[in-house]
Design a protein around this motif. Structure first.
Motif, PDB file in Angstrom:
ATOM      1  N   LEU A  85      -3.524  25.523 -24.973  1.00 19.36           N
ATOM      2  CA  LEU A  85      -2.737  24.892 -23.908  1.00 19.36           C
ATOM      3  C   LEU A  85      -2.768  23.368 -24.004  1.00 19.36           C
ATOM      4  CD1 LEU A  85      -3.846  27.130 -20.889  1.00 19.36           C
ATOM      5  CD2 LEU A  85      -1.955  27.502 -22.486  1.00 19.36           C
ATOM      6  N   ALA A 137      -1.764  25.259 -15.701  1.00 19.09           N
ATOM      7  CA  ALA A 137      -1.786  26.065 -16.930  1.00 19.09           C
ATOM      8  C   ALA A 137      -0.814  27.227 -16.784  1.00 19.09           C
ATOM      9  CB  ALA A 137      -3.193  26.596 -17.171  1.00 19.09           C
ATOM     10  N   SER A 163      -6.259  25.786 -15.355  1.00 23.00           N
ATOM     11  CA  SER A 163      -5.678  24.543 -14.833  1.00 23.00           C
ATOM     12  C   SER A 163      -6.766  23.514 -14.501  1.00 23.00           C
ATOM     13  CB  SER A 163      -4.858  24.820 -13.566  1.00 23.00           C
ATOM     14  OG  SER A 163      -3.861  25.784 -13.813  1.00 23.00           O
TER      15      SER A 163
END
Length: 521
Positions: free
Chosen positions: A238, A192, A185
């Motif tokens: 991601l 994330a 994240s």
């Protein structure tokens, strides 16, 4: 404990390596071993901001060394398994809009509803574990759903404790990350998702369907599904790196963030395990990583989703009585000398003339037993073995237990099985020979000083091509090959198969009649 970084080039050569040591480099947090052990001796936490500050420090070190961030095409990472991070409501916006003028830890100071994160060393959730097992119909049923029975360090039970003790803190949390997805994240500038592999160390993920188990979530805390987000395959890209890193460090805006995972799954990638392989780390405790097609979750060990192939699984087994037990027998039976120990091992025959032993100096995890237990070829308990018999009984017993418990979890030794050995005892060829004979498979040695970190670099490269069905093995074929150490003796399987059956039967006796005798002096 430390934060490590490795960068590899397209030929998989390591071109940069560094670390930040939590205690030494961040003394203001006053941790010991990177953690706080609380007064009950059961609760163990780490300060979240220490992790963020360590990331700031390592990136600054790279920058001042002249590292060229603009060349980084993808990054991934690993976090210690089971630990959790609690983001306060409104933190997503702060993370997304962090100013490149400031180090990240300054921007994120007020973002966490729990400032000290529960981590894998915590063992304060016994009541939450029994409540979770009860809620889903027992320990075996929980293992069948999530891959493991309830463990105190597992994240679901830790969340249940926080909800039970501080419901208001839980209510003001908008997202719960694992340590791995938390670190992802930070690079993504957004929350994330949790990957399948690390997510299977939580007692919350249905490992077959790869979705959160409603009954497990409900048993832990209300509204938990929204706070966890949807889990994703471990090789998922991601998104691009947050603009913060392009502005502050010169990363290319096209640099991709590949899902982060747990340290154990990342080690499996770093060791480049393939189908049917076993990795054995012979350290203070002994750990087995197994690549499994059709697992059968049991009350011992853990089944996790495989981080490099989402159709298969990895199993994890840990044995506390590893090197410390081997050293104790070495000191008692071989005058403290590994040379003498190895000679004694060579002077006895494989199978030890039917003498078998169980050596548990401390309470073992698998099986739950303690003490020294010796049996002769007629399965009668004996109080002492001659020294060389003791040495072989210890080594054969340790490896037979590993094979028995691996097979209980659904592992099958195949013609192409390789054993990849690492850790202190992997330097001893005589010990490796017994390992090879007991498993009837060749043993290779690998250097894995940084296997989780290296595995993260390999996974970052894999993430760039994983959508095209290229396997991790194809991506890392340029990496150095493991070295063949020993091969099994002829007829090893014939010799050990009946002994393995006897050993498994005697293990039940040891568990249920735990009177122990002492070591030879």
């Amino acid at each position: 404990m430390q934060l490590k970084v490795i960068a590899v080039d397209e030929q998989l050569k390591v071109i940069y390596e560094d670390n930040v040591h939590f205690d030494k480099d961040l003394p203001e947090f006053k941790t010991q071993g990177g953690v706080y052990i609380h007064s009950d001796r059961l609760t163990v936490t780490s300060p979240v901001l220490m992790w963020v500050k360590a990331l700031d420090m390592i990136l600054e070190k790279m920058k001042s060394s002249g590292f060229d961030f603009s060349q980084v095409r993808a990054l991934s990472g690993a976090g210690q398994q089971h630990g959790s991070v609690y983001w306060k409501k409104g933190s997503m916006q702060i993370l997304k809009n962090a100013s490149a003028e400031l180090p990240l830890h300054q921007s994120l100071q007020a973002c966490f509803s729990v400032s000290n994160s529960p981590i894998w060393m915590d063992s304060s959730t016994a009541s939450q574990c029994s409540a979770l097992e009860k809620a889903v119909g027992g320990a075996q049923h929980l293992a069948s759903i999530t891959g493991s029975r309830a463990y105190e360090r597992f994240t679901g039970n830790q969340i249940a404790k926080i909800y039970g003790q501080n419901p208001e803190v839980y209510m003001e949390t908008e997202r719960i990350s694992l340590v791995s997805s938390f670190a992802a994240s930070l690079f993504l500038g957004a929350y994330a998702p949790i990957d399948y592999s690390d997510g299977s160390g939580m007692n919350l993920l249905q490992i077959w369907e790869k979705v959160w188990s409603v009954s497990c979530l409900d048993a832990c805390a209300p509204g938990l599904k929204e706070k966890l987000g949807c889990p994703v395959p471990s090789h998922s890209v991601l998104g691009p790196i947050s603009p913060y890193y392009s502005q502050r460090y010169g990363f290319s805006p096209d640099c991709k963030v590949v899902a982060f995972t747990g340290d154990n799954p990342a080690s499996l990638a770093g060791m480049r395990l393939q189908e049917g392989d076993i990795a054995i780390s012979l350290g203070t405790s002994d750990t087995l990583f197994l690549w499994i097609q059709e697992p059968t979750p049991a009350l011992e060990g853990h089944i996790l989703c495989n981080p490099v192939d989402s159709q298969t699984y990895m199993a994890l087994l840990c044995f506390k009585n590893g090197s410390l037990m081997r050293e104790k027998v070495r000191d008692d039976c071989a005058s403290g000398s590994w040379d003498e120990f190895s000679k004694a091992l060579s002077s006895t025959v494989a199978g030890n003339n039917g003498n078998l032993g169980f050596y548990f100096d401390v309470m073992e995890i698998t099986p739950e037993a303690v003490g020294i237990h010796r049996f002769n070829k007629d399965n009668q308990k004996v109080s002492v073995f001659p020294k060389e018999v003791e040495i072989r009984a210890l080594i054969e017993g340790q490896f037979m237990a590993k094979r028995i418990h691996a097979e209980k979890l659904g592992y099958k030794v195949m013609p192409r099985t390789r054993i990849l050995a690492t850790g202190g005892a992997s330097h001893n060829k005589k010990i490796l020979q017994v390992l090879s004979d007991v498993f009837n498979a060749p043993v290779y040695t690998i250097d894995t000083t940084n296997s989780a970190c290296l595995g993260s670099a390999y996974r970052a490269i894999h993430g760039l091509v994983a959508e095209t069905s290229v396997s991790l093995a194809d991506v890392v074929k340029l990496a150095p090959e493991p070295k063949l150490a020993v091969t099994p003796a002829a007829r090893a399987e014939e010799l050990y198969r009946p002994l393995l059956e006897r050993y498994a039967e005697l293990e039940q006796k040891v568990i249920y009649n735990p009177t122990s005798s002492c070591l030879v002096k």
